[in-house]
Design a protein around this motif. Structure first.
Motif, PDB file in Angstrom:
ATOM      1  N   LEU A  94      24.325  27.377  48.301  1.00 54.18           N
ATOM      2  CA  LEU A  94      24.208  27.379  49.761  1.00 54.18           C
ATOM      3  C   LEU A  94      24.831  26.111  50.350  1.00 54.18           C
ATOM      4  O   LEU A  94      25.245  26.089  51.513  1.00 54.18           O
ATOM      5  CB  LEU A  94      22.725  27.505  50.134  1.00 54.18           C
ATOM      6  CG  LEU A  94      22.289  27.764  51.558  1.00 54.18           C
ATOM      7  CD1 LEU A  94      23.064  28.889  52.203  1.00 54.18           C
ATOM      8  CD2 LEU A  94      20.796  28.092  51.594  1.00 54.18           C
ATOM      9  N   GLU A  95      24.904  25.080  49.543  1.00 51.66           N
ATOM     10  CA  GLU A  95      25.560  23.843  49.993  1.00 51.66           C
ATOM     11  C   GLU A  95      27.066  23.899  49.755  1.00 51.66           C
ATOM     12  O   GLU A  95      27.772  22.904  49.954  1.00 51.66           O
ATOM     13  CB  GLU A  95      24.952  22.629  49.275  1.00 51.66           C
ATOM     14  CG  GLU A  95      23.515  22.358  49.696  1.00 51.66           C
ATOM     15  CD  GLU A  95      22.917  21.125  49.019  1.00 51.66           C
ATOM     16  OE1 GLU A  95      23.605  20.492  48.198  1.00 51.66           O
ATOM     17  OE2 GLU A  95      21.761  20.809  49.328  1.00 51.66           O
ATOM     18  N   GLY A  96      27.549  25.042  49.267  1.00 55.71           N
ATOM     19  CA  GLY A  96      28.994  25.197  49.078  1.00 55.71           C
ATOM     20  C   GLY A  96      29.492  24.687  47.741  1.00 55.71           C
ATOM     21  O   GLY A  96      30.646  24.293  47.607  1.00 55.71           O
ATOM     22  N   TYR A 124      32.759  31.545  40.773  1.00 58.47           N
ATOM     23  CA  TYR A 124      32.159  32.814  41.213  1.00 58.47           C
ATOM     24  C   TYR A 124      33.085  33.980  40.891  1.00 58.47           C
ATOM     25  O   TYR A 124      34.286  33.929  41.154  1.00 58.47           O
ATOM     26  CB  TYR A 124      31.864  32.751  42.714  1.00 58.47           C
ATOM     27  CG  TYR A 124      30.822  31.716  43.057  1.00 58.47           C
ATOM     28  CD1 TYR A 124      29.468  32.020  42.984  1.00 58.47           C
ATOM     29  CD2 TYR A 124      31.166  30.418  43.422  1.00 58.47           C
ATOM     30  CE1 TYR A 124      28.487  31.063  43.272  1.00 58.47           C
ATOM     31  CE2 TYR A 124      30.208  29.457  43.711  1.00 58.47           C
ATOM     32  CZ  TYR A 124      28.872  29.794  43.632  1.00 58.47           C
ATOM     33  OH  TYR A 124      27.910  28.848  43.922  1.00 58.47           O
ATOM     34  N   SER A 125      32.477  35.048  40.353  1.00 62.83           N
ATOM     35  CA  SER A 125      33.298  36.141  39.817  1.00 62.83           C
ATOM     36  C   SER A 125      33.989  36.986  40.886  1.00 62.83           C
ATOM     37  O   SER A 125      34.940  37.692  40.599  1.00 62.83           O
ATOM     38  CB  SER A 125      32.446  37.039  38.927  1.00 62.83           C
ATOM     39  OG  SER A 125      31.433  37.654  39.692  1.00 62.83           O
ATOM     40  N   MET A 126      33.540  36.905  42.138  1.00 65.20           N
ATOM     41  CA  MET A 126      34.127  37.792  43.146  1.00 65.20           C
ATOM     42  C   MET A 126      35.455  37.296  43.719  1.00 65.20           C
ATOM     43  O   MET A 126      36.148  38.043  44.404  1.00 65.20           O
ATOM     44  CB  MET A 126      33.152  38.035  44.296  1.00 65.20           C
ATOM     45  CG  MET A 126      31.951  38.860  43.879  1.00 65.20           C
ATOM     46  SD  MET A 126      30.843  39.149  45.256  1.00 65.20           S
ATOM     47  CE  MET A 126      31.751  40.406  46.147  1.00 65.20           C
ATOM     48  N   TYR A 127      35.767  36.036  43.470  1.00 61.45           N
ATOM     49  CA  TYR A 127      37.023  35.529  44.023  1.00 61.45           C
ATOM     50  C   TYR A 127      38.172  35.850  43.070  1.00 61.45           C
ATOM     51  O   TYR A 127      38.107  35.551  41.882  1.00 61.45           O
ATOM     52  CB  TYR A 127      36.936  34.021  44.261  1.00 61.45           C
ATOM     53  CG  TYR A 127      35.869  33.640  45.266  1.00 61.45           C
ATOM     54  CD1 TYR A 127      35.820  34.259  46.511  1.00 61.45           C
ATOM     55  CD2 TYR A 127      34.905  32.696  44.962  1.00 61.45           C
ATOM     56  CE1 TYR A 127      34.835  33.937  47.430  1.00 61.45           C
ATOM     57  CE2 TYR A 127      33.910  32.365  45.877  1.00 61.45           C
ATOM     58  CZ  TYR A 127      33.883  32.992  47.116  1.00 61.45           C
ATOM     59  OH  TYR A 127      32.911  32.674  48.014  1.00 61.45           O
ATOM     60  N   VAL A 181      34.782  25.782  43.024  1.00 63.79           N
ATOM     61  CA  VAL A 181      33.901  26.852  43.492  1.00 63.79           C
ATOM     62  C   VAL A 181      34.577  28.221  43.309  1.00 63.79           C
ATOM     63  O   VAL A 181      33.983  29.164  42.801  1.00 63.79           O
ATOM     64  CB  VAL A 181      33.493  26.608  44.962  1.00 63.79           C
ATOM     65  CG1 VAL A 181      32.974  27.881  45.615  1.00 63.79           C
ATOM     66  CG2 VAL A 181      32.429  25.520  45.025  1.00 63.79           C
ATOM     67  N   ALA A 219      27.784  43.665  49.773  1.00 67.78           N
ATOM     68  CA  ALA A 219      28.645  43.207  50.867  1.00 67.78           C
ATOM     69  C   ALA A 219      28.398  43.919  52.198  1.00 67.78           C
ATOM     70  O   ALA A 219      28.754  43.406  53.249  1.00 67.78           O
ATOM     71  CB  ALA A 219      30.110  43.373  50.455  1.00 67.78           C
ATOM     72  N   LYS A 271      34.113  46.789  49.885  1.00 67.99           N
ATOM     73  CA  LYS A 271      32.814  46.419  50.427  1.00 67.99           C
ATOM     74  C   LYS A 271      31.670  47.306  49.914  1.00 67.99           C
ATOM     75  O   LYS A 271      30.508  46.933  49.995  1.00 67.99           O
ATOM     76  CB  LYS A 271      32.920  46.521  51.958  1.00 67.99           C
ATOM     77  CG  LYS A 271      31.786  45.900  52.716  1.00 67.99           C
ATOM     78  CD  LYS A 271      32.123  45.866  54.209  1.00 67.99           C
ATOM     79  CE  LYS A 271      30.971  45.328  55.037  1.00 67.99           C
ATOM     80  NZ  LYS A 271      31.316  45.199  56.446  1.00 67.99           N
ATOM     81  N   LEU A 289      31.654  27.043  52.640  1.00 63.32           N
ATOM     82  CA  LEU A 289      32.749  27.332  51.708  1.00 63.32           C
ATOM     83  C   LEU A 289      32.745  28.774  51.167  1.00 63.32           C
ATOM     84  O   LEU A 289      33.776  29.451  51.206  1.00 63.32           O
ATOM     85  CB  LEU A 289      32.730  26.316  50.556  1.00 63.32           C
ATOM     86  CG  LEU A 289      33.846  26.442  49.530  1.00 63.32           C
ATOM     87  CD1 LEU A 289      35.221  26.494  50.177  1.00 63.32           C
ATOM     88  CD2 LEU A 289      33.786  25.279  48.531  1.00 63.32           C
ATOM     89  N   LEU A 290      31.597  29.240  50.671  1.00 59.17           N
ATOM     90  CA  LEU A 290      31.599  30.590  50.090  1.00 59.17           C
ATOM     91  C   LEU A 290      31.961  31.656  51.127  1.00 59.17           C
ATOM     92  O   LEU A 290      32.853  32.471  50.887  1.00 59.17           O
ATOM     93  CB  LEU A 290      30.266  30.905  49.394  1.00 59.17           C
ATOM     94  CG  LEU A 290      30.191  30.518  47.910  1.00 59.17           C
ATOM     95  CD1 LEU A 290      30.138  29.018  47.711  1.00 59.17           C
ATOM     96  CD2 LEU A 290      29.001  31.171  47.231  1.00 59.17           C
ATOM     97  N   PRO A 291      31.288  31.646  52.289  1.00 60.75           N
ATOM     98  CA  PRO A 291      31.667  32.650  53.294  1.00 60.75           C
ATOM     99  C   PRO A 291      33.123  32.542  53.752  1.00 60.75           C
ATOM    100  O   PRO A 291      33.773  33.560  53.991  1.00 60.75           O
ATOM    101  CB  PRO A 291      30.718  32.371  54.468  1.00 60.75           C
ATOM    102  CG  PRO A 291      29.669  31.477  53.979  1.00 60.75           C
ATOM    103  CD  PRO A 291      30.075  30.896  52.674  1.00 60.75           C
ATOM    104  N   HIS A 303      35.369  34.098  51.244  1.00 58.42           N
ATOM    105  CA  HIS A 303      35.324  35.567  51.412  1.00 58.42           C
ATOM    106  C   HIS A 303      36.264  35.997  52.538  1.00 58.42           C
ATOM    107  O   HIS A 303      36.992  36.973  52.429  1.00 58.42           O
ATOM    108  CB  HIS A 303      33.903  36.040  51.753  1.00 58.42           C
ATOM    109  CG  HIS A 303      32.983  36.147  50.580  1.00 58.42           C
ATOM    110  ND1 HIS A 303      33.290  36.885  49.461  1.00 58.42           N
ATOM    111  CD2 HIS A 303      31.747  35.642  50.351  1.00 58.42           C
ATOM    112  CE1 HIS A 303      32.287  36.807  48.590  1.00 58.42           C
ATOM    113  NE2 HIS A 303      31.340  36.059  49.103  1.00 58.42           N
ATOM    114  N   SER A 330      28.922  23.763  53.368  1.00 61.45           N
ATOM    115  CA  SER A 330      28.094  24.937  53.099  1.00 61.45           C
ATOM    116  C   SER A 330      28.800  26.238  53.463  1.00 61.45           C
ATOM    117  O   SER A 330      28.446  27.301  52.977  1.00 61.45           O
ATOM    118  CB  SER A 330      26.778  24.850  53.879  1.00 61.45           C
ATOM    119  OG  SER A 330      25.904  23.960  53.237  1.00 61.45           O
ATOM    120  N   ALA A 344      28.761  34.956  45.819  1.00 60.95           N
ATOM    121  CA  ALA A 344      30.078  35.478  45.466  1.00 60.95           C
ATOM    122  C   ALA A 344      30.155  35.894  44.000  1.00 60.95           C
ATOM    123  O   ALA A 344      31.200  35.815  43.382  1.00 60.95           O
ATOM    124  CB  ALA A 344      31.143  34.428  45.781  1.00 60.95           C
ATOM    125  N   GLY A 345      29.007  36.355  43.467  1.00 63.95           N
ATOM    126  CA  GLY A 345      29.033  36.849  42.101  1.00 63.95           C
ATOM    127  C   GLY A 345      28.636  35.780  41.107  1.00 63.95           C
ATOM    128  O   GLY A 345      29.501  35.147  40.504  1.00 63.95           O
TER     129      GLY A 345
END
Lengths: 450, 162
Positions: A181-183, B69-72, B65, A128, B140, B29-31, B34, B27, A166-167
């Protein structure tokens, strides 16, 4: 002391900054490529260099580039795979954290070769703090005319963006990475079509590992032929190895692929031997997915020849008696380690990381984890060992992406070479909870399993 | 509490969306998740619905989504989330004893949060710090080469900040 192409300036004070990086010769390859070479000539240099993808599969990078489709009016993308998640692997992290400009420089030259005007660095979410470092380097490069519109007055435009995952280990697989990358969820796509034809947003896309892209810099600076002279056979150039486990000096090393495995482990120049003067029991030399080898087969091939740290020598003997270079994640186990327990942690890892699309992987990884746990905790039967073998065989080759194989191989190799240790667990249910099997014959004269 | 990004985060959101071609805002979405987790600590369904609205996508596209992903964090966690790696290379370097030490020190099991809401303990799979094992992620950053003494120090430091 081997030649260094990627980490030669790693210890220069302030190398993270544009100023110092530039002073040590940084961004010369951009000037050379954009001003004196055509994109196709850059691709040719990379082909000549023999560079093989450094993410694990070892596919020739130049050839991968030459597959990119070039339909009129459709943008092309370079996506950098910085999703480094293979257990034992932490080399790309080192490169990005300490010499971020080396990656940025490589991206500019590679994007020019591919005709890409946008590049994304997809980095694993857990790293991160690294996006800040990369974004700072990008801003510096841009301020100095190496990114943005009309780079160095050549008419070539390029923007680089950093995207955090995100893991999810699966996002290191290139089509899963593109999905992410496309969400979307990181579910690998069925190939073909390959990303070179239909990748990000259905546009032609090349996905390359961080180290592969950084290696383009010395290839352009010195020429592909010069790069090909380093190393041996089809293992050209240098390779970053991240060494870990029971070693005196774990860390990231750049090797020129001519040194022996023994030298790499025991020489003070590299890992400095096994911690606490213990004996070497086993090693997984290329990241957790590649076959584990007992000490005797690691240091020498089944033919009794010295084994070297390169693609060909590590895979000598196939999976029966050899292993793979993989990602260069070099995991060393000393005499006190339990192969059953270690394999169990890897099986748990793959169960956790399976995306769930394909039944053999989704179900099989869970079964393998449970059976390994059963054996490890002293509740296994001899039949369980055969069952494990059977399950891994039914996963391998039966899934959309290589995660299935990656989950099957460590279990297969552990049983292949350490079956007596599994049997010992079964036959000593009480003892195995408090004691380990130890070294046994694994360091003896070469023992080739039937 | 109404769900809304702070003005700074909203600006960051705009910057992120601008990285992709027109119509490809999904695209982000992930950022953006976060970003949301950074502000709210975890992702409630209200937060996810808010993100769906911002990106003009359906809520289910966000849920699927966020759960992949494990970080959420889909449940609230303590102020300091200790994510200790337990995969092979960390295991051979003593991760299990570090996990046990933290459990005993904080008097919680894996997956639990201390009563004061400060610490949550979680075990995770390989974080790419194998050469610096045993290790954990806290927010972080990574805390590497962990020993019981180092764990004591880290916990004391966080306690002092509160």
């Amino acid at each position: 002391m081997g030649r260094k192409l990627l980490l030669h300036n790693a210890h220069v004070e302030g190398i993270r900054t544009y100023e110092v990086y530039r002073k040590t010769g940084g961004y010369r390859s951009v000037e050379k490529a954009l001003k004196t070479l055509t994109p196709d000539e850059v691709v040719e240099e990379v082909k000549t260099s023999g560079l093989r993808g450094r993410g694990g599969a070892g596919f020739p990078t130049g050839m991968k580039w030459s597959f990119i489709a070039k339909p009129e009016g459709v943008p092309r993308y370079l996506v950098v795979n910085a999703d480094e998640s293979e257990p034992g692997t932490f080399k790309d992290r080192y490169l990005m954290e300490y010499i971020p400009h080396a990656l940025i420089e490589g991206i500019i030259v590679s994007s020019y070769a591919l005709g890409a005007n946008t590049s994304y660095i997809y980095i694993r979410g857990e790293y991160a703090w690294i996006p800040d470092i990369l974004e700072h380097a990008i801003a510096e490069a841009k301020a100095n005319g190496f990114l943005g519109k009309n780079i160095l007055g050549t008419g070539f435009d390029l923007e680089i963006y950093v995207q955090r995952g995100a893991g999810a280990y699966i996002c290191g697989e290139e089509t899963a990475l593109i999905e992410s990358l496309e969400g979307k969820r990181g579910n690998p796509r069925i190939k073909p079509p390959f990303p070179a034809v239909k990748g990000l947003w259905d546009c032609p896309t090349v996905v390359n590992n961080v180290e592969s892209i950084a290696a383009v810099v010395p290839i352009i600076n010195d020429g592909g032929a010069e790069f090909a002279k380093i190393g041996v056979g089809r293992s050209t150039g240098t390779k970053l190895i991240s060494a870990c486990g029971n070693l005196n000096k774990p860390g990231v090393y750049e090797i020129d692929m001519t040194i022996s495995v023994e030298e790499f482990i025991y020489s003070d120049e590299w890992c400095g031997g096994i911690k606490g003067g213990k004996q070497l029991k086993a090693c997984i030399p290329g990241g957790s997915s590649v076959p584990i080898l007992p000490a005797n087969l690691l240091l020498k091939t089944a033919k009794g020849e010295t084994r070297y740290m390169n693609y060909e020598s590590l895979s000598d003997g196939g999976f029966a008696t050899g292993t793979m270079m993989g990602s260069g994640g070099f995991i060393v186990l000393d005499e006190d380690q339990c192969v059953v327990e270690h394999t169990y942690t890897l099986a748990r890892f793959y169960r956790h990381e399976s995306c769930g699309q394909c039944s053999p992987c989704r179900e099989g990884t869970g079964w393998m984890e449970k059976i390994l746990y059963k054996i490890e905790s002293g509740n296994g039967t001899l039949h369980d060992i055969d069952l494990l073998w059977d399950i891994q065989r039914k996963i391998e080759g039966n899934t959309i992406c290589p995660l299935g194989d990656a989950a099957a191989w460590p279990v297969a190799a552990a049983i292949r070479h350490f079956r007596d240790e599994f049997e010992w667990h079964v036959n000593n249910p009480e003892l195995c909870r408090t004691q380990n099997f130890g070294l046994a014959h694994y360091a003896d004269e070469i023992h080739v399993p039937a | 509490m109404s769900i809304q990004f702070t003005p700074e985060r909203h600006q960051k959101f705009e910057e992120i969306v601008a990285r992709y071609p027109q119509g490809r805002q999904k695209s982000a979405l992930l950022p953006v998740l976060h970003l949301a987790q950074e502000q709210f600590g975890w992702l409630s369904s209200d937060t996810m619905d808010y993100v769906a609205g911002l990106l003009s996508i359906t809520p289910i596209e966000v849920y699927e989504v966020a759960s992949f992903y494990s970080m959420y964090n889909l449940k609230p966690v303590g102020k300091y989330l200790f994510e200790v790696c337990q995969t092979g290379p960390c295991m051979v370097s003593g991760a299990n004893s570090i996990i046990n030490y933290i459990k005993q020190k904080l008097n919680i099991e894996v997956g639990e949060t201390t009563e004061d809401g400060l610490f949550t303990l979680k075990t995770v799979e390989c974080l790419g710090a194998c050469g610096y094992a045993p290790m954990m992620q806290v927010g972080k950053f990574y805390k590497e080469h962990l020993t019981p003494e180092k764990v004591d120090q880290i916990i004391a430091e966080y306690r002092n900040q509160n």
